[in-house]
Scaffold this active site. Structure first.
Site, mmCIF file in Angstrom:
data_model
loop_
_atom_site.group_PDB
_atom_site.id
_atom_site.type_symbol
_atom_site.label_atom_id
_atom_site.label_comp_id
_atom_site.label_asym_id
_atom_site.label_seq_id
_atom_site.Cartn_x
_atom_site.Cartn_y
_atom_site.Cartn_z
ATOM 1 N N GLU A 84 -80.628 37.403 25.659
ATOM 2 C CA GLU A 84 -79.298 36.828 25.829
ATOM 3 C C GLU A 84 -78.244 37.826 25.373
ATOM 4 O O GLU A 84 -77.962 37.947 24.177
ATOM 5 C CB GLU A 84 -79.142 35.524 25.034
ATOM 6 C CG GLU A 84 -79.940 34.358 25.573
ATOM 7 C CD GLU A 84 -79.612 33.055 24.863
ATOM 8 O OE1 GLU A 84 -78.580 32.994 24.149
ATOM 9 O OE2 GLU A 84 -80.387 32.091 25.024
ATOM 10 N N GLU B 240 -84.939 30.666 19.681
ATOM 11 C CA GLU B 240 -84.088 30.960 18.514
ATOM 12 C C GLU B 240 -84.547 30.215 17.255
ATOM 13 O O GLU B 240 -83.731 29.853 16.418
ATOM 14 C CB GLU B 240 -82.627 30.634 18.831
ATOM 15 C CG GLU B 240 -82.058 31.499 19.953
ATOM 16 C CD GLU B 240 -80.598 31.206 20.263
ATOM 17 O OE1 GLU B 240 -80.147 30.072 20.018
ATOM 18 O OE2 GLU B 240 -79.909 32.118 20.752
#
Length: 783
Positions: free
Chosen positions: A251, A182
């Site tokens: 995710e 991320e």
């Protein structure tokens, strides 16, 4: 026959997972991961090995497989494995090799997200705090000290996996790895150095020669050949940064995490299933649930700032390892339906068309294979749509799946699984006969001294930042100061802190506290105090509740009482700034009785048990509840602290931290975009009362429970909560086809002509008896 089948399975397992097994080739193209030359549509789920125990792993993994998963995903937690530089831990819950082999034994693949930055609501994002003290280091940027350490740890994990033959080309289960995590959410703050760092990270990872693809999630500029992937509640609109890379969802958040002081978040399964189906509808071929089993933040160095000890995450398998219905079962049905479409999905790209306002069809068609997804993106209105000359009813905010482009076998809004309700029974703590301790309560105790009590204390001019002082060796840092006054006075003690909480003591007596929150860690308190003529001691206990784990430069976010600290309105109307005085500091507590119960002579059991007092250690011996059901402690009556069972930390407890009274929605309308605060439960109640105790940590008797109570509580109110088998409720919605018919469809799909003759399109708005009759006819034709 059964013996021969068993022998066959054993031989199959040996051939696939033994060190001398055949290698598996893993590559990718624009449609999917390619395993041994065949594109695959894969379903994955996150299970973090340290958030459960090795004894729990086989059952959780098997339930994941039974739920339709192909892949188990986990982060690798650097601070767990290297708590001290050069000193490694790969035992117990940190036994990464054992976890990967357990996944392999179940016949599933592994996605190993090495990172080594994890986020994951984990303390310091998974980085060891010693990293912070390396001279000249800057985290997650083009910085040589950081890159050297990151490469060293990443290479160690890769080498460990290689030595155990765990990568797919060696015959092992690992088909994917991840580097970084991320970073695209924060890289703009790091400027050009961040861009060059990402290129370096990709090059470093691929140079380790794992033989499997590498992934970066939330990284639009992931360098080739790294696959960039998507995280979020929805990723159907996501597009890879290259036409040669597959569309991956690393995710898909199955719920959200719980923070101390907040209500309990949950995500309706209809919306989660909608997100999954939309992703596969629009070309996705790899979906990972974050989390599939959330687990527990055992110990003080697991959870991030204000993150609860429970990491249940409203996952399909709950914190205790029990399937959560209808979420687990409804997703299982979804996975079956998607697998029926795999032949068509891997052969071609989808053709997208509009069937009306907010209605979208995606068709995968090649040769004899055809699969279709019909999506109603309207969050209010059901729709009747015409597709290929047939009429279909598609509820609002749902996707219907047609594996043969004719017959609906699954709709994401129609649940054919009975709901279950969480159930716990209460049992009092039973003291072992003949155990030491107060005969009336079973408890003994030690009072933790207020202020400086250790020989390794030190003095320093001014106020210090906590993380740089403690190195996170303890949650606690004492700040102590003595001042002389000509006369006694009533005044206000004003304290400003970066967080996360503090307690003030005047002349050894508790005066007041302050606490931050998950969204605002900083604290300002104004505490009325009475000072005496002559010498006065001010002792401030500052504490952390997990370290920052996310955001640009999060490693530089401080904690502790950095000031100012001021006495306001003394007798003469003046104020006294204490910030620049010489303070005495102590890292941690004098007592360290959690991991070991301490010598029996230290524990007091000869007088009445003191309760509702700050800074006190409690200990009792107890008999474990009978049976095999999961167990938790109900910490009603306690304030805030940490608990240990037989030397193992079950984490921080904080039952006095109450969620706000407003904002809960139970039940919650699944229609429409989900966000973390949309669906909440437990308003006006403690964020967490129950604290998981793994069965493997308990003995039949002779168990020891140790508590450090920070603010004041009554341990005699603690009880066991025993997880019961959940009972099914009658609430379920109609499903397009019963389970037997879906299984029949799966079995007969190889004979498409016979299937077309057998299945009659069901009208779900028509006569239910007619629908049942048609379904039975289908079953009979497949019998």
């Amino acid at each position: 026959m059964r013996a021969s089948q068993t022998l066959f399975l054993l031989l199959w397992f040996f051939c696939i997972y033994a060190p001398t097994s055949f290698s598996t080739n893993v590559t990718y193209d624009h449609r999917a991961l390619v395993i041994d030359g065949k594109r695959r549509v894969l379903v994955s789920g996150s299970i973090h090995y340290p958030r459960s125990t090795p004894e729990m792993w086989p059952d959780i993994i098997q339930k994941s497989k039974d739920g339709g998963l192909d892949v188990i995903e986990t982060y690798v937690f650097w601070n767990l494995h290297e708590p001290v530089r050069g000193q490694y831990n790969f035992e117990g819950r940190a036994d990464l090799v054992k976890f990967v082999k357990t996944v392999a034994a179940a016949g599933l693949y592994v996605h190993l997200r090495i990172g080594p930055y994890a986020c994951a609501e984990w303390n310091y994002g998974g980085f060891p705090v010693w990293l912070h003290f390396i001279p000249g280091i800057q985290f997650r940027t083009d910085n040589k000290p950081f890159k050297d350490e990151m490469k060293r740890f990443t290479a160690k994990i890769v080498d460990m996996m290689k030595k155990e033959n765990l990568y797919a080309p060696q015959g092992g289960p690992i088909i994917l790895s991840q580097i970084e995590n991320e970073y695209g959410n924060v890289d703009e703050h790091y400027g050009p150095a961040g861009k060059s760092y990402i290129k370096w990270a990709g090059s470093m990872a691929t140079s380790l020669d794992t033989g499997v693809p590498w992934v970066m999630c939330q990284q639009a500029d992931a360098p080739d050949p790294i696959i960039n992937a998507c995280n979020g509640f929805y990723c159907h609109q996501f597009k890879p940064n290259s036409n040669s890379k597959p569309k991956m969802f690393t995710e898909n958040w199955s719920g959200w995490f719980l923070g101390f002081g907040g209500p309990v978040p949950y995500r309706p399964v209809e919306d989660l299933a909608f997100s999954v189906a939309r992703f596969y509808q629009l070309g996705g071929t790899f979906n990972n649930y974050y989390m599939y089993h959330g687990g527990t933040n055992f110990g003080r160095t697991s959870g991030g700032p204000f993150i609860s000890t429970s990491y249940d995450y409203d996952a399909p398998i709950d914190e205790y390892g029990i399937v959560r219905q209808p979420k687990w079962g409804h997703l299982k049905d979804l996975h079956k339906a998607i697998k029926l479409c795999e032949e068509a999905m891997i052969a071609t790209d989808p053709t997208i068309s509009s069937l009306g306002s907010n209605i979208e069809a995606a068709v995968y068609k090649t040769g004899s294979a055809c699969a279709a997804f019909l999506a109603n993106n309207n969050d209010k209105s059901d729709e009747n749509v015409t597709f290929n000359g047939n009429s279909y009813h598609v509820p609002a905010w749902s996707v219907s799946i047609l594996p043969d482009c004719k017959n609906v076998v699954h709709n994401t809004a129609k649940i054919n699984v009975a709901s279950t309700t969480s159930s716990f029974t209460t049992e009092s703590l039973k003291e072992k006969t003949g155990s030491s301790g107060d005969s009336s309560t079973g408890w003994s105790w030690i009072t933790e001294p207020v202020g400086i009590s250790k020989t390794d204390s030190f003095t320093k001019f001014g106020l210090v930042e906590q993380l740089n002082t403690t190195g996170d060796r303890s949650d606690y840092l004492w700040y102590s100061l003595s001042i002389d006054l000509d006369a006694g006075t009533k005044t206000d003690l004003q304290i400003e802190s970066l967080g996360h909480a503090l307690h003030a003591f005047i002349n050894g007596k508790f005066a007041g506290s302050g606490t931050g929150t998950k969204n605002k860690a900083a604290i300002k308190v104004d505490i009325p105090v009475t000072l005496v003529a002559g010498k006065n001691t001010i002792d401030l206990l500052s504490l952390t509740v997990g370290l920052k784990n996310y955001g640009a430069f999060y490693d530089l976010r401080g904690a502790g009482i950095t000031g100012p600290v001021t006495l306001k309105s003394l007798n003469n109307g003046s104020s006294l700034d204490l910030s620049s005085k010489t303070w005495t500091y102590q890292i941690g507590l004098k007592g360290d009785f959690g991991p070991s119960s301490g010598s029996s002579g230290q524990w007091n059991s000869q007088s009445n048990l003191p309760t509702n007092q700050p800074l006190i250690w409690y200990k009792t011996n107890f008999i474990a509840p009978s049976g095999k059901e999961p167990v938790a402690f109900n910490m009603t009556g306690m304030g805030k602290g940490e608990a240990w069972v037989n030397g193992q930390s079950i984490g921080r407890y904080w039952p006095t931290n109450i969620a706000p009274n407003e904002g809960c929605t139970d039940p919650c309308n699944y229609r429409g975009s989900y966000h973390a605060s949309k669906c909440l439960r437990n308003c006006g109640k403690p964020s967490q009362l129950l604290y998981h105790v793994p069965r493997s940590w308990l003995r039949p008797e002779g168990n020891t429970l140790v508590l450090f109570e920070e603010t004041g509580g009554n341990p005699k109110q603690i009880s066991f909560a025993i997880r019961q088998i959940e009972s099914a409720s009658s609430h379920k919605s109609a499903s397009p086809l019963p389970h037997k018919v879906l299984s029949c469809f799966q079995g007969a799909s190889s004979n498409r002509a016979a299937l077309d003759e057998a299945i009659v399109e069901l009208d779900y708005q028509g006569d239910p008896c007619e629908g049942v009759t048609k379904s039975l006819a289908v079953e009979a034709s497949c019998a």
